[in-house]
Scaffold this motif. Structure first.
Motif, PDB file in Angstrom:
ATOM      1  N   ASP A   1     -28.186  68.778 -31.103  1.00 28.62           N
ATOM      2  CA  ASP A   1     -28.808  67.789 -32.209  1.00 28.62           C
ATOM      3  C   ASP A   1     -30.025  68.375 -32.784  1.00 28.62           C
ATOM      4  OD1 ASP A   1     -30.297  68.273 -29.486  1.00 28.62           O
ATOM      5  OD2 ASP A   1     -31.435  66.537 -30.091  1.00 28.62           O
TER       6      ASP A   1
ATOM      7  N   ALA B   1     -26.942  65.269 -28.821  1.00 31.14           N
ATOM      8  CA  ALA B   1     -28.182  65.863 -28.115  1.00 31.14           C
ATOM      9  C   ALA B   1     -27.710  65.993 -26.674  1.00 31.14           C
ATOM     10  CB  ALA B   1     -29.452  64.773 -28.220  1.00 31.14           C
TER      11      ALA B   1
ATOM     12  N   ARG C   1     -35.454  69.355 -31.526  1.00 31.56           N
ATOM     13  CA  ARG C   1     -34.770  68.638 -30.670  1.00 31.56           C
ATOM     14  C   ARG C   1     -35.330  67.227 -30.624  1.00 31.56           C
ATOM     15  NH1 ARG C   1     -35.000  73.437 -27.625  1.00 31.56           N
ATOM     16  NH2 ARG C   1     -33.048  74.144 -27.162  1.00 31.56           N
TER      17      ARG C   1
END
Length: 343
Positions: A173, A168, A158
């Motif tokens: 993401d 995200a 992440r």
């Protein structure tokens, strides 16, 4: 930005911590290189065998940021240029069943010598201008498409900062950093990756034999993710941070010179949108004559267009091995040597 936030950021990005960061990243790169020696990932070519297979997942994301000031838009153009280079490397890539896809295996190290330019990179919670910045938008889209196709994710990391309007926000993401932070996945079915870049969108499509069991279709189109103004080291305004690098306001510059070394539609668009009548645009080779760069001609609407001649290319190579500023040495030696063409 509040005073206590500015101080905290300055402490976070001190010279010592910045140096420590680079030492750590180099050590992690060495570690990953060592691991790759014993766990080799096969590299497969682009092909047409799976071109007509059904689409199992699509991921779309916006390329441009809404309401961005023109003096900061150059970083976004850089990001798009980097995405274009990376996309060409994996568009049409076909991976056999059970084999691993690795982002860095196919993209390679993002270097100036390989055509990559300055874009935005998320590092320690901040958006920093860096060579090859912006490639995470492609890794985000690949991860999003792989999740929708129910592929097995082998490695994913992440981001340290959630940018509004990015994947995200919905936990789709996948940050990447050469070469120790990678994105890797595989499928029990052979699959094909297709990457398309329009003037506004990045589109990643995965095709495979039939549908992988329990294909996730919960987010078919990411158009609902609306981008917003992004703060980076040019816009955060924290003067005490060592990474702060405020750009000069373009409106206050009496004359702007643009120097480019190869054709790129986003930079052509940027120059046409933001250049003035008194701007100077320096292009490689000739504008509309026999020699063309990247098989395309630049179309410039404003400013004075100057192109390199063979003599100037020879001089640049010669002066590259001399000490001092290349442009200064060249122009001192041969003033007015560049060939001018009428716009």
């Amino acid at each position: 930005m509040k005073d206590h936030d500015a101080v905290a950021l300055a402490q976070k990005h001190s010279w010592y911590k910045t140096f420590l960061f680079y030492v750590k990243t180099n050590l992690w790169c060495l570690k990953r290189n060592f691991q790759n020696k014993f766990h080799r990932i096969k590299k497969f070519p682009v092909g047409n065998q799976f071109k007509n297979l059904p689409v199992v997942s699509i991921s779309k994301s916006d390329l441009w940021t809404n309401n961005e000031k023109k003096e900061h838009r150059i970083l976004t153009a850089g990001k798009i240029h980097n995405l274009r280079i990376a996309s060409r490397k994996i568009n049409g890539l076909e991976i056999p069943a059970g084999e691993t896809f690795s982002f860095w295996k196919y993209i390679g190290k993002p270097l100036k010598s390989r055509g990559f330019v300055v874009g935005r990179e998320i590092r320690e919670g901040c958006l920093l201008p860096t060579i090859g910045g912006g490639l995470c938008q492609l890794s985000n889209a690949l991860y999003d498409a792989a999740i929708k196709a129910n592929f097995k994710i082998l490695e994913r990391h992440r981001h340290s900062l959630v940018v509004e309007g990015s994947l995200a926000e919905v936990d789709r993401d996948a940050t990447v950093k050469w070469n120790y932070i990678d994105l890797r996945f595989l499928s029990t079915q052979s699959f094909r990756i297709e990457v398309e870049m329009t003037s506004e969108k990045l589109i990643v499509t995965i095709k495979s034999y039939n549908k992988v069991n329990n294909v996730r279709r919960d987010i078919e189109d990411n158009n609902y993710l609306k981008t917003s103004i992004i703060n980076d080291c040019y816009t955060c305004g924290n003067q005490v941070c060592i990474l702060n690098n405020p750009k000069i306001n373009i409106k206050n510059i009496s004359k702007t010179t643009y120097v480019v070394d190869e054709y790129s539609p986003e930079y052509e668009n940027y120059i046409n949108n933001y250049s003035e009548d008194n701007s100077t645009i320096i292009l490689p080779f000739f504008k509309r004559q026999k020699i063309k760069n990247d098989n395309k001609s630049w179309t410039i609407h404003k400013g004075e267009v100057i192109t390199y001649s063979i003599i100037e290319i020879y001089q640049c190579i010669k002066y590259k091995f001399k000490k001092g500023n290349i442009f200064k040495l060249s122009f001192e030696k041969n003033r007015g040597g560049l060939k001018k063409l009428k716009s």
